[in-house]
Structures are given as C-alpha cells and as structure tokens.
Scaffold this motif. Structure first.
Motif, PDB file in Angstrom:
ATOM      1  N   ASP A  47      11.668  -4.456  -4.117  1.00  0.00           N
ATOM      2  CA  ASP A  47      10.235  -3.532  -4.387  1.00  0.00           C
ATOM      3  C   ASP A  47      10.826  -2.200  -4.536  1.00  0.00           C
ATOM      4  O   ASP A  47      10.015  -1.270  -5.341  1.00  0.00           O
ATOM      5  CB  ASP A  47       9.486  -3.593  -3.043  1.00  0.00           C
ATOM      6  CG  ASP A  47       8.972  -5.070  -2.857  1.00  0.00           C
ATOM      7  OD1 ASP A  47       8.841  -5.864  -3.823  1.00  0.00           O
ATOM      8  OD2 ASP A  47       8.265  -5.415  -1.823  1.00  0.00           O
ATOM      9  N   GLU A  48      11.606  -1.471  -3.572  1.00  0.00           N
ATOM     10  CA  GLU A  48      12.031  -0.012  -3.941  1.00  0.00           C
ATOM     11  C   GLU A  48      12.768  -0.054  -5.212  1.00  0.00           C
ATOM     12  O   GLU A  48      12.554   1.011  -5.874  1.00  0.00           O
ATOM     13  CB  GLU A  48      13.134   0.112  -3.061  1.00  0.00           C
ATOM     14  CG  GLU A  48      13.713   1.650  -2.761  1.00  0.00           C
ATOM     15  CD  GLU A  48      12.654   2.544  -2.338  1.00  0.00           C
ATOM     16  OE1 GLU A  48      12.615   3.602  -2.413  1.00  0.00           O
ATOM     17  OE2 GLU A  48      11.311   1.888  -1.617  1.00  0.00           O
ATOM     18  N   VAL A  49      13.323  -0.933  -5.780  1.00  0.00           N
ATOM     19  CA  VAL A  49      14.065  -0.804  -7.189  1.00  0.00           C
ATOM     20  C   VAL A  49      12.962  -0.740  -8.379  1.00  0.00           C
ATOM     21  O   VAL A  49      13.040  -0.113  -9.236  1.00  0.00           O
ATOM     22  CB  VAL A  49      15.087  -1.755  -7.380  1.00  0.00           C
ATOM     23  CG1 VAL A  49      15.449  -2.106  -8.698  1.00  0.00           C
ATOM     24  CG2 VAL A  49      16.299  -1.645  -6.707  1.00  0.00           C
ATOM     25  N   GLU A  50      11.896  -1.754  -8.194  1.00  0.00           N
ATOM     26  CA  GLU A  50      10.796  -1.575  -8.929  1.00  0.00           C
ATOM     27  C   GLU A  50      10.125  -0.331  -9.246  1.00  0.00           C
ATOM     28  O   GLU A  50       9.614  -0.058 -10.029  1.00  0.00           O
ATOM     29  CB  GLU A  50       9.839  -3.037  -8.571  1.00  0.00           C
ATOM     30  CG  GLU A  50      10.688  -4.082  -9.121  1.00  0.00           C
ATOM     31  CD  GLU A  50      10.019  -5.479  -8.735  1.00  0.00           C
ATOM     32  OE1 GLU A  50       8.654  -5.365  -8.397  1.00  0.00           O
ATOM     33  OE2 GLU A  50      10.243  -6.651  -8.993  1.00  0.00           O
ATOM     34  N   ALA A  51       9.698   0.181  -7.981  1.00  0.00           N
ATOM     35  CA  ALA A  51       8.966   1.377  -7.957  1.00  0.00           C
ATOM     36  C   ALA A  51       9.779   2.465  -8.441  1.00  0.00           C
ATOM     37  O   ALA A  51       9.186   3.657  -8.592  1.00  0.00           O
ATOM     38  CB  ALA A  51       8.924   1.621  -6.439  1.00  0.00           C
TER      39      ALA A  51
END
Length: 66
Positions: A47-51
C-alpha cells in the motif's frame, strides 16, 4: 529549452524478520512499522509503495509474495 522535471528519488521499502515480528523500513528512514505477521507487513508495504511513485518493495524471500 524546456527543462524536464527530475525523476522521483527511489526509496526502498524493506521487510525483514525481527524476532517473532516483521519490520518494514524505508531507506530514507521516514517510514517504519512492526507487524505480528508477514502477510500484514507485506500488505502495508505494498500500500505504501502504491501511494508513493518511485518507491520499490524488497521482500526477503519468495514465501512472502503470496
């Protein structure tokens, strides 16, 4: 001449075992979390990478990719 914007800096998120827990850390030191299981750590890191464009996820082994 038109100057192109600089590409985003690449930050690496790494997931590592930490005793009976799993630790997610970013290479810039701005993100860190400790999780009770690998699945939750991976989900949070993804989720952090996608954000954040320019972030890369590093997993310790193929068993976590599931």
């Amino acid at each position: 001449m038109i100057a192109l914007p600089a590409p985003p800096a690449v930050e690496t998120l790494t997931i590592q075992p930490l005793g009976d827990r799993w630790c997610v850390t970013s290479s810039d030191g701005l993100f860190e979390g400790v999780f009770i299981d690998a699945r939750t750590a991976v989900r949070c890191a993804k989720d952090e990478v996608e954000a954040h464009p320019g972030h890369v996820l590093v997993l310790p082994g193929p068993s976590l990719a599931a």
